[in-house]
Design a protein around this motif. Structure first.
Motif, PDB file in Angstrom:
ATOM      1  N   MET A 100       4.299 133.241  -0.341  1.00 35.03           N
ATOM      2  CA  MET A 100       4.416 134.012  -1.579  1.00 35.03           C
ATOM      3  C   MET A 100       3.346 133.623  -2.590  1.00 35.03           C
ATOM      4  O   MET A 100       3.338 134.111  -3.718  1.00 35.03           O
ATOM      5  CB  MET A 100       5.811 133.814  -2.187  1.00 35.03           C
ATOM      6  N   GLY A 152       4.017 138.641  -4.179  1.00 32.17           N
ATOM      7  CA  GLY A 152       4.719 137.477  -3.677  1.00 32.17           C
ATOM      8  C   GLY A 152       5.566 137.790  -2.463  1.00 32.17           C
ATOM      9  O   GLY A 152       5.153 137.586  -1.323  1.00 32.17           O
ATOM     10  N   VAL A 153       6.746 138.357  -2.701  1.00 28.92           N
ATOM     11  CA  VAL A 153       7.710 138.572  -1.614  1.00 28.92           C
ATOM     12  C   VAL A 153       7.287 139.699  -0.673  1.00 28.92           C
ATOM     13  O   VAL A 153       7.302 139.526   0.558  1.00 28.92           O
ATOM     14  CB  VAL A 153       9.111 138.854  -2.189  1.00 28.92           C
TER      15      VAL A 153
END
Length: 240
Positions: free
Chosen positions: A63, A134-135
């Motif tokens: 991430m 990130g995710v």
């Protein structure tokens, strides 16, 4: 019996599907729910999604949030902020481009500064970067190559902005003069916003990939949004 490599791919696909479903739910809540739920939907949703993703196995480095990754992004973050502030300063100084900064939301210096220092980083930049670069990018990277990961992430980021682009031309004098103020103007405004944010999402994603750090796209994202708000306040007080 499912082989270990196939089981890992299945888990990655389930994670990606869950992330996409969470993004849809957060976006709908942010635009359809009343306050204060709508205000908290994106930042709170981002915290929950990051926490759950970490619990199910997505690593901090995937991430862009490990300590090493964050350190590596500092030079790029500083360069991005300086470059954007310079470009926007020039754009606001030129009458031909100044009109595109005339947003009704930021016609006062107080509103612009509050947005640049509080609303934009806490409600937009940080949660969106955690969610997308990130995710989502970390989840996509488990299944696809770099080009596909960046392209899919950028497309998702563009679609994320459909709701927030409603009425865009009505609140911006420069866009209204170019696209018109009717239904067609609104559709063109939404399409333009989606195209622009898709392109921005690709750049943010590439920067995240290039630096391995979430800090760099956070800085660029904040610089673009914050200078837009401050630039608008300045533009309103300059001769047209």
């Amino acid at each position: 019996m499912i082989r270990p490599d196939n089981a890992t791919r299945v888990r990655s696909m389930v994670l990606l599907a869950a992330v996409v479903a969470a993004l849809v739910a957060i976006n709908l809540t942010a635009h359809l729910a009343g306050s204060p739920v709508a205000v908290l939907a994106v930042p709170l949703g981002a915290v929950i999604v990051v926490g759950v993703a970490r619990l199910v196995g997505l690593q901090w480095r995937e991430m862009g949030l490990s300590r090493a990754e964050l350190r590596s992004g500092v030079p790029y973050a500083l360069a991005a902020v300086v470059a954007v502030f310079g470009i926007v300063t020039v754009a606001v100084a030129i009458p031909a481009t100044r009109q595109f900064f005339l947003s009704d939301r930021f016609d006062s210096a107080t509103a612009a500064l509050f947005a640049a220092l509080v609303t934009i980083p806490l409600q937009t930049v940080l949660p969106e970067e955690l969610l997308f670069r990130g995710v989502l990018q970390g989840s996509l990277g488990r299944l696809f190559g770099v080009r596909t990961t960046l392209s899919l992430g950028a497309a998702a980021f563009g679609l994320w902005h459909v709701g927030s682009s409603m009425g865009l031309t009505e609140g911006n004098e420069g866009l209204r003069s170019v696209l018109g103020s009717g239904a067609i103007g609104q559709v063109l405004g939404i399409a333009g916003a989606v195209a622009a944010t898709t392109a921005a999402g690709f750049v943010f994603g590439w920067l995240r990939h290039r630096t391995t750090s979430l800090l760099a796209p956070i800085a660029l994202h904040w610089a673009l949004n914050a200078t837009g708000a401050v630039g608008a306040a300045v533009a309103w007080h300059l001769p047209s």
